[in-house]
Scaffold this motif. Sequence first.
Motif, PDB file in Angstrom:
ATOM      1  N   ILE A 101      29.785  36.176 -19.906  1.00  0.00           N
ATOM      2  CA  ILE A 101      29.650  37.329 -18.732  1.00  0.00           C
ATOM      3  C   ILE A 101      31.108  38.099 -17.690  1.00  0.00           C
ATOM      4  O   ILE A 101      32.326  37.788 -18.158  1.00  0.00           O
ATOM      5  N   ALA A 102      30.307  39.341 -18.114  1.00  0.00           N
ATOM      6  CA  ALA A 102      31.321  40.852 -17.905  1.00  0.00           C
ATOM      7  C   ALA A 102      30.314  41.011 -17.031  1.00  0.00           C
ATOM      8  O   ALA A 102      29.083  41.602 -16.908  1.00  0.00           O
ATOM      9  N   CYS A 103      31.624  41.466 -15.072  1.00  0.00           N
ATOM     10  CA  CYS A 103      30.453  41.795 -14.276  1.00  0.00           C
ATOM     11  C   CYS A 103      31.395  42.965 -13.257  1.00  0.00           C
ATOM     12  O   CYS A 103      31.787  42.617 -13.166  1.00  0.00           O
ATOM     13  N   SER A 104      30.498  43.866 -13.079  1.00  0.00           N
ATOM     14  CA  SER A 104      31.290  44.944 -11.526  1.00  0.00           C
ATOM     15  C   SER A 104      31.385  44.059 -10.502  1.00  0.00           C
ATOM     16  O   SER A 104      31.103  42.482 -10.691  1.00  0.00           O
ATOM     17  N   SER A 105      32.126  44.429  -9.495  1.00  0.00           N
ATOM     18  CA  SER A 105      32.903  44.007  -8.340  1.00  0.00           C
ATOM     19  C   SER A 105      31.058  44.359  -7.564  1.00  0.00           C
ATOM     20  O   SER A 105      31.127  43.765  -6.301  1.00  0.00           O
ATOM     21  N   ARG A 106      30.174  44.974  -7.655  1.00  0.00           N
ATOM     22  CA  ARG A 106      28.993  44.803  -7.129  1.00  0.00           C
ATOM     23  C   ARG A 106      28.158  43.615  -6.874  1.00  0.00           C
ATOM     24  O   ARG A 106      27.969  43.222  -6.144  1.00  0.00           O
ATOM     25  N   PHE A 107      28.493  43.427  -7.835  1.00  0.00           N
ATOM     26  CA  PHE A 107      27.887  41.443  -7.860  1.00  0.00           C
ATOM     27  C   PHE A 107      29.157  40.744  -7.061  1.00  0.00           C
ATOM     28  O   PHE A 107      30.157  40.539  -7.385  1.00  0.00           O
ATOM     29  N   THR A 108      28.691  40.134  -5.823  1.00  0.00           N
ATOM     30  CA  THR A 108      28.828  38.941  -5.074  1.00  0.00           C
ATOM     31  C   THR A 108      28.891  37.029  -6.060  1.00  0.00           C
ATOM     32  O   THR A 108      27.537  36.896  -6.793  1.00  0.00           O
ATOM     33  N   VAL A 109      29.548  36.481  -5.108  1.00  0.00           N
ATOM     34  CA  VAL A 109      29.426  34.936  -5.730  1.00  0.00           C
ATOM     35  C   VAL A 109      28.523  34.924  -5.777  1.00  0.00           C
ATOM     36  O   VAL A 109      28.160  33.705  -6.721  1.00  0.00           O
ATOM     37  N   GLU A 110      27.655  34.933  -4.814  1.00  0.00           N
ATOM     38  CA  GLU A 110      26.081  34.445  -4.456  1.00  0.00           C
ATOM     39  C   GLU A 110      25.300  35.328  -5.768  1.00  0.00           C
ATOM     40  O   GLU A 110      24.564  34.578  -6.066  1.00  0.00           O
ATOM     41  N   ALA A 111      25.542  36.236  -6.182  1.00  0.00           N
ATOM     42  CA  ALA A 111      24.734  36.750  -7.364  1.00  0.00           C
ATOM     43  C   ALA A 111      24.643  36.136  -7.894  1.00  0.00           C
ATOM     44  O   ALA A 111      24.211  35.663  -9.237  1.00  0.00           O
ATOM     45  N   LEU A 112      26.531  35.916  -8.643  1.00  0.00           N
ATOM     46  CA  LEU A 112      26.238  34.703 -10.077  1.00  0.00           C
ATOM     47  C   LEU A 112      25.660  33.895  -9.857  1.00  0.00           C
ATOM     48  O   LEU A 112      25.536  33.237 -10.768  1.00  0.00           O
ATOM     49  N   GLU A 113      25.963  32.890  -8.549  1.00  0.00           N
ATOM     50  CA  GLU A 113      25.428  31.523  -8.225  1.00  0.00           C
ATOM     51  C   GLU A 113      23.435  31.590  -8.523  1.00  0.00           C
ATOM     52  O   GLU A 113      23.467  30.599  -9.441  1.00  0.00           O
TER      53      GLU A 113
END
Length: 349
Positions: A101-113
């Motif tokens: 995965i590659a993601c911007s700082s817009r995503f939170t730990v909870e989002a990736l969970e």
Amino acid sequence: MFENTKDSKTKLSELGEFGLIDHLTQFFKVNYTSTLKSIGDDAAVLNHDNATVVTTDMLVEGVHFDLAYMPLKHLGYKAVMVNLSDVYAMNAKAEQITVSIACSSRFTVEALEELYSGINAAAELYKVDVVGGDTTSAIKGLTISITALGQAPQERITYRSGAQPNDLVVVSGDLGGAFLGLKVLQRENEVFKVNPNAQPDLEQYSYIVERQLKPEARKDIVELLEALEVKPTSMIDISDGLSSELMHICKHSKVGANLYEDKLPLDPMCISTCEEFELDSTTVILNGGEDYELLFTVAQSDFEKIKANPHLSVVGHITEQSEGIHLISRMNTKIPIKARGWKGMEDED
Ligand code: ADP
Ligand code: MG
């Protein structure tokens, strides 16, 4: 379908890269003896007894999915499905995946969970080991790339290239639902933009919305074909729509085909939704994608083994290449099938 959870927001930087990887991968189990080493070293180590099948698919935000109507958990699930579907389309059994995965700082730990809970749900249900991956930051958006590995005895592996004249053309399940589900979701999203208080009314469309948001790869069909002692002569999964997948088989096998309009498998909800959106259901089946059903060909001699099966529809037969690829309509006219250029019968001569 899945339920939505969590509201809290933890920045990715609070965990750091290694903390994040440990956190997201903590629940993955190892199911297969072919997985000698899973997550945690520089590379995973696999030991397949048979031929290994490898496939990769990448999903890019804004190109392949829109988070406005695709919950992250569903995205994780679907990202696994599209890859497993390719393994099953080779008539092989999926055993391992890697997830990058590659993601911007817009995503939170909870989002990736949430994303990983979908990946984990898929891995558990389809019994695959998540054996590695990569995690990196991105300037914009979310990209998820999954690689799936599977195995099968070499003689069972099914290519696009084996179809022969007179073989039967078979599809699993029903077609067009995922495309129509997307239409419904897009319409609800437009309504929501105008009136954020509007409650989406998706109940009556549950089957097709689920086909779009939570597709299921047809592992069961690979097992069924094995149990029936049927080896398809060619096979492909239906990610882009029946017409272009059939064209791939015909091109690689150097054959033509006739499809029969009255044999194409449609769910009743697809018929009613086509009427509502004023779409031609045959066009939707031929051109709508993302159903992740299997399209395959079998020798005529296997007809008795498959004919009564509710999961399988015989939709046509293979011809000589010189005869081309046609749809035989309900009116018994012969309409050439072209990839994506197919615009419905009224436009054809
Ligand atoms: P390297 O620096 O060798 O690439 P990483 O720190 O990126 O190692 O990864 C450590 C371990 O975690 C490896 O086994 C890798 O395959 C796994 N891993 C990294 N990112 C992910 C991910 N997003 N999902 C699953 N496994 C991952
Ligand atoms: Mg790495």
